[in-house]
Every structure is written in C-alpha cells, then in structure tokens.
Enzyme design. Structure first.
Site, short mmCIF file in Angstrom:
data_model
loop_
_atom_site.label_atom_id
_atom_site.label_comp_id
_atom_site.label_asym_id
_atom_site.label_seq_id
_atom_site.Cartn_x
_atom_site.Cartn_y
_atom_site.Cartn_z
N LYS A 211 0.95 -1.07 -0.04
CA LYS A 211 0.03 -0.16 0.09
C LYS A 211 0.87 1.17 0.00
CE LYS A 211 -3.24 2.19 3.01
NZ LYS A 211 -4.15 2.23 4.11
N GLY B 294 -4.33 -1.93 5.71
CA GLY B 294 -3.53 -3.06 5.07
C GLY B 294 -4.14 -4.46 5.53
N ARG B 295 -4.52 -4.64 6.79
CA ARG B 295 -4.91 -5.76 7.41
C ARG B 295 -6.44 -6.16 6.85
NH1 ARG B 295 -3.69 -2.32 11.01
NH2 ARG B 295 -5.15 -1.44 12.43
N GLU C 136 -3.06 -6.16 15.54
CA GLU C 136 -2.67 -4.83 15.14
C GLU C 136 -3.70 -3.81 15.23
OE1 GLU C 136 -1.36 -3.92 10.84
OE2 GLU C 136 0.60 -3.95 11.60
N HIS D 218 -1.47 -32.64 19.91
CA HIS D 218 -0.38 -33.37 20.43
C HIS D 218 0.81 -32.37 20.71
CE1 HIS D 218 -2.24 -37.03 18.99
NE2 HIS D 218 -2.86 -36.29 18.06
N LYS E 83 10.65 0.42 13.19
CA LYS E 83 10.85 0.92 11.77
C LYS E 83 12.05 1.92 12.02
CE LYS E 83 6.68 -0.30 9.53
NZ LYS E 83 5.52 0.07 8.80
O1 F6P Z 1 4.15 -2.24 9.60
C1 F6P Z 1 2.82 -2.49 9.80
C2 F6P Z 1 2.25 -2.69 8.34
O2 F6P Z 1 2.15 -1.19 7.93
C3 F6P Z 1 0.89 -3.15 8.07
O3 F6P Z 1 -0.26 -2.51 8.75
C4 F6P Z 1 0.73 -3.53 6.71
O4 F6P Z 1 -0.41 -4.48 6.53
C5 F6P Z 1 2.18 -3.57 6.39
O5 F6P Z 1 3.05 -2.94 7.21
C6 F6P Z 1 2.63 -3.74 5.03
O6 F6P Z 1 2.51 -2.37 4.60
P1 F6P Z 1 2.48 -1.99 2.91
O7 F6P Z 1 1.19 -2.74 2.56
O8 F6P Z 1 2.48 -0.63 3.11
O9 F6P Z 1 3.84 -2.63 2.45
#
Ligand code: F6P
Length: 545
Positions: free
Chosen positions: A204, A265-266, A351, A382, A510
C-alpha cells in the site's frame, strides 16, 4: 464517532462483573442442566456459517448484561458510522471502507465505488490474461508462476485465501514472499523459471523495507536471467497507493493496481491486494469470495445486536478478557486448508486492537486484545492442547469446523471431525478427581497409587469454546468467515473505546531499524545506541569475519 465512556465507566459494567462472579462458581454443564434449550438457542446462522456458543460460561442473564454494555458503548451508532463512511479512524481522519471492496452497490459512496469497480475490472483482466496464457515473459514463455511480494496485510490475507482455496485453483501456481530474510525469496525462487514467473509487488505504501528489498532482489534475478530493462514490464505488477514510488522502481502505471488510504492493510485482501488469489482461483471464484463477505456485511449491518454473529463473538471476547482476565484467545481450524487462519487473525486482531489508550487518548485501565494464537487441528492436540486442558491460563477457543472435505477421503475426514468435536466437549466437561481415580482403579492400579495419580489426570473442564461450522470451505464461506472476524474485531474495539484502524505502534521499530542498519553499514548517522545493542552490533561485525 464521538469518544464514548470507557468500558469500566459504562452503567452496566459493575452489574456484569457481579454476574461474572456468580458464573465463576458454576459450570457449563450445570448451565446446560438448568437450561437445555441453550444447545439450540445459543446458536446463530449467517452467510453460510453457523456459530454454536452454547459451551460458554454464560447464561441468558449475563448475555443480556453484555448486550446492555454494547448498547451503552454506542455499538449500533458505531456500526452505522462504519458503513456510512464516517472518518472513524480518528487518528488518521479516514473512514474504514473495506466493506465497499466487496459491495455489489455503492451504498451512497459513488465516487469510491467507481474506483473499486474500475480496480475490479483491472483484476479481472489480469486474472484472465494470465489464466488464458496471453501473458508471456521476456522469452515468449507463458507465465506459469506468480510470486506475491508483500508483508503484513499485503501477504497474510492473500496467502491464506489462495491456500484455503487450493481445490479451486487453476493452472497458475502462486507463491508468497514476505520476510526480509533472504532465505524466503531464495527458497521460493529455487524452483521457479524467470522466463515464466511474474511478480506482484504488493505494498500500500510502497515504502515497506522488506517488500522493497525483496522486489529489488527479484528484479536482479530477472535481469541476471537475461531479461532486459524493457522486458520487466512483462514480469512486474504492483498494487499500491503510491504511484510515484512504483514509477521510481520502474513499474509503469499500466501495471499498477490501486489501493486507497480508506482501506487498512489488514482489511485489504478484498482489493487488488487479493490479485494473486484472483489469478489462482479465477475471477468467478474471487467474486464468490467477495459475495460471501458481502453477505456477512449485510448480516452485521442489519441484524439486531442479539442476532449478530460478529457482535456475539465480540461480547464473548470482552466477557473473558475483561471479566475473567483471559489474556489469550485460541483459534483452532479443523481443516488443513485453513492452517494460516491464526496467522491472519493475529494481525487482524492484535494490530487493530493492541492499543493502550482510548479514542480520545486516555490510558485504559483494562486489558484489550487478548493474544491470539492457534494452529490447525489435530496437530495442536499433540502439542499445546495439554495447556488448554490442564494449564493455569484460561484460553477461550474458537473451533472452525468445515463439515465436508474436498479431498474425497471421507473416513479420514470423519476422524478429523470426531477429534474436533471431542476436543470441544472435553474442554467443557473435563474430568473430576473422583472420576480419574475410578478410571485408574479400573486399569488395575491399587487404591494408593490411584489416589496419588488422580490429581494429575483430573481436568477442571469449564474451558469455554465456540464452534463455527460451515458446509465446506469454499470461496463464499471463506469470505464470510474473514468478514466475520473483521467485524468482531471492530465491535470489540467499540466496547474497549479504541480505534482499531491505526497502528502507530509499528513505527518506532522501523525508525530504530533504519538507524541500526546505518550503523551496521558503517555509517555514523545511525547514532549511538544503548550498551546492549552496541555489544550485539559488535558481535555481528565480528561474525562477518
Ligand atoms: O508495519 C505494519 C504495516 O504497516 C501493516 O499495517 C501493513 O499491512 C504492512 O505493514 C505492510 O504495509 P504495506 O502494504 O504498505 O507494504
């Protein structure tokens, strides 16, 4: 969406706490004895899924109390705000419109829906191009393999869906690379031929370190195999909201499919982020997947709280998390094709709801987002089921149990189902010390030995669990299942008074990662670290020889 009072400030918080205290002194088996109709009444159906929540430490009175809490937390208004496209992601001032991605109509959001429809058309065309063999690589070879490079939401959803829908797959094989560990890409490329491989760079932001690093390595792999710069258009697509970055990377706009800031994203598998799935299972099946999710959206949007499956599941989550101090939630898919479900749900729930301040920034005096984990049955039996049955932690569980198999191996599947049902029942009934001692006596042990061992065999039971069934894992039921958990996550966020649609907690790591990388690369710009990190960096340098 106004910032409502915190959960602990709601009028019914204390009364519900009292009900929880009373129920702690009883057992689910007692609740069944008092109210046999709960076996049928504590069930819901929606969008091809059935939820059995009868094996919970919950009676009608407590359920009514939880529903009052949902009411006091403003759940109905929050659901309306979600579907109306209000900027409910209040720290980023954005709506959260993942439902529009699977909608068959615009719901009054005409501009955005037009963009969604255009993106769907792009997906359909790419899926068709690839599946019909029209798309060829630099040598003229037909594309046979697609590699999705992405991480988090740009990986977990598509990976789960294409694995879960394996029986619906066409001729193209899809692969997923996420980790910046070079072994992930290297292992994947080992069996692939560059001439017949297409990469989808799914990001994204198009700023994610792992994805960009892997994409550059994939591009080098392609160039080293004989592709020219001009050939790369045949081998790289992107899904992103950052067209400037894709242009800098060298992917032309015609090869880019859109993402929007109003989709997290999620929550994005329904968008072009799901392109690899649409390629793997074909456009028709991908549409069925969207339709299954839309059916769940309709159910969630239109049902009264007491009849809403996502709402009920969220109330159970809050019930155990906040009234029984359960810090865990276990998801147990009794279907190998759903083995990635816990991974997907980890990002979705943790998240989204791993937050410690309210929508208004107030520190929360209670727990949010239990740790979610699990694995496909029967493997966990198991391994970690011992802890579920006899450990000191209360781990409410969701069994996800498709009733038929695509394998054609009925007898083996019957065993799988028997195991799932047995685990669900065993968690509930447990085994008393007396019963354990009798069983040992029957095995021929003497009284003293039976008395010594009985406490070790005894199981408290009363371990709450839901059973979610569906006739089969197919595109529609899978869509409904994922949408169910999305909405459950939203409802819990409303009850906890938090914003589930941001993820600020991932940022600092990050930034520090960038500083440490600078130091490991010999640049002073990384700054000075704490003594432990300095020592570990030294250790790394020494290991490089
Ligand atoms: O670091 C977390 C995050 O921003 C998630 O929320 C997201 O799904 C993932 O990284 C990947 O982000 P992108 O699609 O911008 O690469």
């Amino acid at each position: 969406m106004e910032a409502p009072p915190l959960l602990t400030e709601l009028a019914d918080y204390r009364p519900v706490q009292v009900l929880a205290e009373q129920l702690r002194a009883t057992t689910v088996e007692d609740l069944f004895a008092q109210d046999p109709a709960r076996a049928t009444d504590f069930t819901l159906q929606a969008a091809g899924l059935r939820l059995d929540f009868s094996k919970h430490l919950l009676n009608r009175e407590a359920l009514a109390g939880l529903l009052r809490l949902a009411d006091q937390a403003g759940l109905s208004a929050a659901i309306a705000a979600l579907f109306d496209g209000e900027p409910i992601n209040n720290t980023e001032n954005r709506p959260a419109l993942h439902m529009l991605l699977r909608a068959s109509g615009s719901h009054g959001l005409d501009d955005k829906f037009t963009q969604v429809r255009d993106a769907r058309e792009q997906m359909r065309q790419w899926s068709q191009r690839l599946n019909s063999g029209v798309q060829t690589g630099f040598s003229g070879a037909v594309i046979t393999d697609v590699v999705n490079i992405g991480i988090g939401g740009s990986d977990l959803g598509p990976r789960l869906v294409s694995e879960a829908l394996q029986p619906f797959r066409g001729d193209i094989s899809c692969h997923y690379v996420a980790n910046v560990d070079p072994a992930d890409l290297q292992d994947t490329l080992l069996d692939l031929n560059p001439e017949s491989t297409l990469f989808i760079v799914c990001s994204k932001s198009f700023r994610t370190e792992e994805t960009l690093t892997n994409s550059l390595a994939a591009r080098n792999w392609m160039l080293q195999a004989g592709a020219g710069q001009a050939d790369l258009d045949r081998h790289f697509l992107a899904v992103t909201s950052n067209l400037q970055a894709t242009a800098e990377f060298g992917i032309p706009a015609a090869n880019c499919l859109p993402m929007w800031d109003w989709v997290g994203g999620r929550y994005s598998v329904w968008s072009a982020v799901g392109l690899s799935c649409a390629i793997a299972v074909g456009w028709e099946n991908f549409q069925r997947f969207l339709a299954g999710a839309e059916a769940m959206d309709e159910h969630f949007h239109r049902s009264p709280p007491q009849a809403s499956m996502p709402t009920l599941m969220s109330l159970l989550e809050v019930w155990y998390c906040n009234f029984f101090a359960a810090g865990n939630h276990v998801v147990l898919p009794y279907d190998q094709s759903l083995r990635r479900l816990p991974d997907f749900l980890q990002q979705l729930t943790m998240e989204s709801n791993g937050k410690r301040v309210s929508r208004a920034g107030r520190p929360l005096p209670y727990t949010t987002a239990p740790v979610l984990w699990g694995s496909a049955g029967t493997m966990g039996q198991h391994s970690f089921h011992q802890l579920l049955h006899q450990g000191t932690e209360l781990c409410p569980a969701d069994f996800v149990l498709p009733l038929t198999t695509h394998t054609g191996m009925q007898e083996q599947h019957r065993r799988l189902v028997a195991n799932g049902l047995a685990q669900s029942r065993t968690l509930m009934v447990g085994r008393s010390t007396d019963n354990a001692r009798d069983a040992l006596l029957q095995r021929g042990l003497d009284e003293a030995e039976a008395a010594r061992l009985a406490p070790h065999l005894a199981m408290p039971g009363n371990r709450p669990n839901s059973v979610i069934t569906m006739n089969a894992v197919d595109p529609a039921t899978l869509g409904a299942l994922l949408a169910l958990y999305e909405h459950r996550t939203f409802c819990s966020a409303v009850l906890w008074g938090i914003n589930p649609f941001d993820q600020w907690g991932v940022e600092l790591g990050k930034e520090i990662g960038t500083q440490i990388l600078a130091r490991l690369s010999g640049e002073a710009a990384g700054g000075h670290m704490d003594p432990a990190t300095e020592r570990l960096m030294k250790e790394w340098r020494a290991a490089q020889g």
